[in-house]
Design a protein around this motif. Sequence first.
Motif, PDB file in Angstrom:
ATOM      1  N   ILE A   1       5.630   5.136  45.026  1.00  0.00           N
ATOM      2  CA  ILE A   1       6.456   6.123  44.328  1.00  0.00           C
ATOM      3  C   ILE A   1       6.686   5.654  42.898  1.00  0.00           C
ATOM      4  O   ILE A   1       7.109   4.519  42.669  1.00  0.00           O
ATOM      5  CB  ILE A   1       7.795   6.339  45.045  1.00  0.00           C
ATOM      6  N   ILE A   2       6.414   6.539  41.943  1.00  0.00           N
ATOM      7  CA  ILE A   2       6.619   6.238  40.529  1.00  0.00           C
ATOM      8  C   ILE A   2       8.023   6.662  40.123  1.00  0.00           C
ATOM      9  O   ILE A   2       8.402   7.817  40.301  1.00  0.00           O
ATOM     10  CB  ILE A   2       5.586   6.971  39.657  1.00  0.00           C
ATOM     11  N   ASN A   3       8.774   5.743  39.573  1.00  0.00           N
ATOM     12  CA  ASN A   3      10.112   6.021  39.068  1.00  0.00           C
ATOM     13  C   ASN A   3      10.137   5.786  37.567  1.00  0.00           C
ATOM     14  O   ASN A   3      10.086   4.635  37.117  1.00  0.00           O
ATOM     15  CB  ASN A   3      11.153   5.121  39.742  1.00  0.00           C
ATOM     16  N   PRO A   4      10.188   6.856  36.750  1.00  0.00           N
ATOM     17  CA  PRO A   4      10.234   6.684  35.291  1.00  0.00           C
ATOM     18  C   PRO A   4      11.547   6.056  34.855  1.00  0.00           C
ATOM     19  O   PRO A   4      12.597   6.265  35.470  1.00  0.00           O
ATOM     20  CB  PRO A   4      10.100   8.113  34.760  1.00  0.00           C
ATOM     21  N   ILE A   5      11.491   5.313  33.757  1.00  0.00           N
ATOM     22  CA  ILE A   5      12.671   4.648  33.216  1.00  0.00           C
ATOM     23  C   ILE A   5      12.871   5.104  31.781  1.00  0.00           C
ATOM     24  O   ILE A   5      11.935   5.086  30.970  1.00  0.00           O
ATOM     25  CB  ILE A   5      12.517   3.123  33.267  1.00  0.00           C
ATOM     26  N   GLY A   6      14.083   5.499  31.447  1.00  0.00           N
ATOM     27  CA  GLY A   6      14.400   5.930  30.092  1.00  0.00           C
ATOM     28  C   GLY A   6      14.164   7.413  29.898  1.00  0.00           C
ATOM     29  O   GLY A   6      14.033   8.188  30.857  1.00  0.00           O
ATOM     30  N   ASP A   7      14.109   7.812  28.633  1.00  0.00           N
ATOM     31  CA  ASP A   7      13.858   9.194  28.260  1.00  0.00           C
ATOM     32  C   ASP A   7      12.433   9.340  27.740  1.00  0.00           C
ATOM     33  O   ASP A   7      11.766   8.352  27.431  1.00  0.00           O
ATOM     34  CB  ASP A   7      14.849   9.641  27.175  1.00  0.00           C
ATOM     35  N   VAL A   8      11.993  10.620  27.605  1.00  0.00           N
ATOM     36  CA  VAL A   8      10.610  10.854  27.184  1.00  0.00           C
ATOM     37  C   VAL A   8      10.490  10.896  25.657  1.00  0.00           C
ATOM     38  O   VAL A   8       9.848  11.780  25.091  1.00  0.00           O
ATOM     39  CB  VAL A   8      10.067  12.158  27.796  1.00  0.00           C
ATOM     40  N   ASN A   9      11.095   9.934  24.996  1.00  0.00           N
ATOM     41  CA  ASN A   9      11.051   9.911  23.536  1.00  0.00           C
ATOM     42  C   ASN A   9      10.680   8.546  22.976  1.00  0.00           C
ATOM     43  O   ASN A   9      10.914   8.260  21.805  1.00  0.00           O
ATOM     44  CB  ASN A   9      12.402  10.354  22.968  1.00  0.00           C
ATOM     45  N   THR A  10      10.101   7.698  23.825  1.00  0.00           N
ATOM     46  CA  THR A  10       9.752   6.342  23.398  1.00  0.00           C
ATOM     47  C   THR A  10       8.324   6.299  22.882  1.00  0.00           C
ATOM     48  O   THR A  10       7.403   6.762  23.564  1.00  0.00           O
ATOM     49  CB  THR A  10       9.899   5.356  24.569  1.00  0.00           C
ATOM     50  N   PRO A  11       8.084   5.753  21.674  1.00  0.00           N
ATOM     51  CA  PRO A  11       6.709   5.635  21.173  1.00  0.00           C
ATOM     52  C   PRO A  11       5.861   4.720  22.048  1.00  0.00           C
ATOM     53  O   PRO A  11       6.275   3.616  22.402  1.00  0.00           O
ATOM     54  CB  PRO A  11       6.898   5.035  19.776  1.00  0.00           C
ATOM     55  N   ILE A  12       4.693   5.219  22.426  1.00  0.00           N
ATOM     56  CA  ILE A  12       3.716   4.444  23.191  1.00  0.00           C
ATOM     57  C   ILE A  12       2.615   4.031  22.233  1.00  0.00           C
ATOM     58  O   ILE A  12       1.929   4.879  21.648  1.00  0.00           O
ATOM     59  CB  ILE A  12       3.114   5.285  24.343  1.00  0.00           C
ATOM     60  N   ASN A  13       2.463   2.724  22.047  1.00  0.00           N
ATOM     61  CA  ASN A  13       1.457   2.212  21.111  1.00  0.00           C
ATOM     62  C   ASN A  13       0.121   2.115  21.844  1.00  0.00           C
ATOM     63  O   ASN A  13      -0.058   1.262  22.710  1.00  0.00           O
ATOM     64  CB  ASN A  13       1.884   0.842  20.595  1.00  0.00           C
ATOM     65  N   PRO A  14      -0.846   2.989  21.540  1.00  0.00           N
ATOM     66  CA  PRO A  14      -2.077   3.059  22.334  1.00  0.00           C
ATOM     67  C   PRO A  14      -3.097   1.990  21.955  1.00  0.00           C
ATOM     68  O   PRO A  14      -2.979   1.322  20.920  1.00  0.00           O
ATOM     69  CB  PRO A  14      -2.617   4.457  22.005  1.00  0.00           C
ATOM     70  N   ARG A  15      -4.088   1.847  22.817  1.00  0.00           N
ATOM     71  CA  ARG A  15      -5.257   1.033  22.476  1.00  0.00           C
ATOM     72  C   ARG A  15      -6.076   1.803  21.450  1.00  0.00           C
ATOM     73  O   ARG A  15      -6.448   2.949  21.662  1.00  0.00           O
ATOM     74  CB  ARG A  15      -6.114   0.759  23.702  1.00  0.00           C
TER      75      ARG A  15
END
Length: 577
Positions: A180-194
């Motif tokens: 089961i995937i449990n997201p943490i935080g809000d959907v506004n965090t920058p994801i630094n991609p490869r």
Amino acid sequence: MKVHKFYIVGAALVLGMYACTVDKELEYSHDGDISFSANVGKMRSRVLNNQWEGDEQIGVSLGENTASFKAYSIATDGTMSTTEEPYQWEGTPVNITAWTPLTDQEINLTDQTTEQKLYDCDLLFCQTQAKSKEVHLQFNHQMTKMLYMLQGHGAYTDEEAKNARIYFLGYRAVTYTKGIINPIGDVNTPINPRRIDDTNGEAIMVPCEMWDKPLIKVEIGGDTHYYTPRKSTIVDGKTEEERKTGVLTPGAQQKYYIWVDKKGLTVNMESSSIGWDNETIKDDEITDSKFKVVIPEEISILAGYSLQGIENDFIADATHGFSITYTKSEVSDGIDFEGMCDRERSVAENNITFTFKNIRSDIKLTYTTEYMEVGYYLYNNGTYGEDYKDGETAGVIFKVGKHETDDVVNYDGRLTKIHGYAVALTDEENASQGTTFKWKNGNGALHSNEYPEFGIGGGNTTQYIGYQNTKYLIEKAVSQDRTTVPAASTSTAKNSPSVINGTSGWYLPSHTQLKDLESLAGFSGQRYTALNGTYWDSSFDSDANAYIVVFGSGVISSTDFYRAVDSEQKVRLILTF
């Protein structure tokens, strides 16, 4: 590698069911033990080349209750073993649930700058039924694979585009407990991609809906732009809701094609769930140039059709690309494309050649009878073409296609389709043959909640709304005693005696539209005068000041965005066709 199917329930994502297959005979320790092996179908696993590293831990549970499970490790050949008492085969079918990685720690998603960090964010899941002692687990991806492809950078320089930083925004971390995937935080965090290369990158994100939430952030040339998917925005004739642009689908790979200029981002998206490995742009694919091109029959049957640079549907050389030549038949026909490349068009006598160079992805071609480019001339009869026609040319096209904030309903029934936007050849002249106008004369109040851009401030406009703004200003001024709007009223004079067929008629551009005239900075066509000086637009946020853009030889040359309404500035009108 990663998986596919879950639904948001509260804060958690609950996995859907996946069939797994038994396709391999295995040796096992004694008759009662269940013998497990595993792979990830046709997709790349958490390690390279579809091969396990040999130290992955997999949680395996029998029956409906995953509270009780055993930890198995997997060898490089896919066989599994456990230090615990192995599960026993009891002769009847039993449900199997398995997941990896097996960890009770948070999985950080914010830093995916290396291939290892990228695949550390990969979550795998399998649910099947064991019908014998040999069980093969075929895992599937649970997260969404995100790819960005920077396809154009407008007036930004090549160097600025090369150094641009592009981020996705989403959940910062997850826990992955018993599948089961449990997201943490809000959907506004920058994801630094490869970062694959200067224009391509990839990241793995939590599936969810991102409607009306910033999804992509681009830092370029000292500016920061955001892309926010909105259900009503139309791209290539379809709404973003129809394209599911704002839905991060589990197990899918989603390609976001990005065009950036000074005014913001234009984004298109394609989604595929056929397997990440098939869709990933890998470094060796870029250097080896083995991209594919799809050429529909409507192009291959054109008169005089010939094709160079393609071998068995693959592009032989990505740098030099390929070309298509055919005999011209339509006034404005041509070839459009989806994908990442540079396109050039040339004409020799009656033959047209389209050349596609610097290929950076698979390419899909389409034929259009309404082909145009920025820099084409718009004629008084509503048609357009490459050549200036004395006495017949109205303006120059500065944007092709409909802007995402625009719609035909904005033009009082004058348009049934938006093909693009054109700018007048020269600045407007006043009665004294000068080229400056006041924005407003008189003390009447124009700013009200009826104004189409009411509520904006600080020059932060984003909409192609000049037609509505101009109409409002002229009508509002009429209702005000001894108040006029000279800059906007130039459109009334220019539209006399009639509006050009198939267009909106001339109007004072909005702030966003005026800034977009920078797309013609390098254009030096016949009878066209590049913008040079300070120009009014139809956007404003008070009765004291209205918005302006300062140009120098066609390029925006200042960050100033307003002037007092009784000052005199230049005017360049535009229209929608």
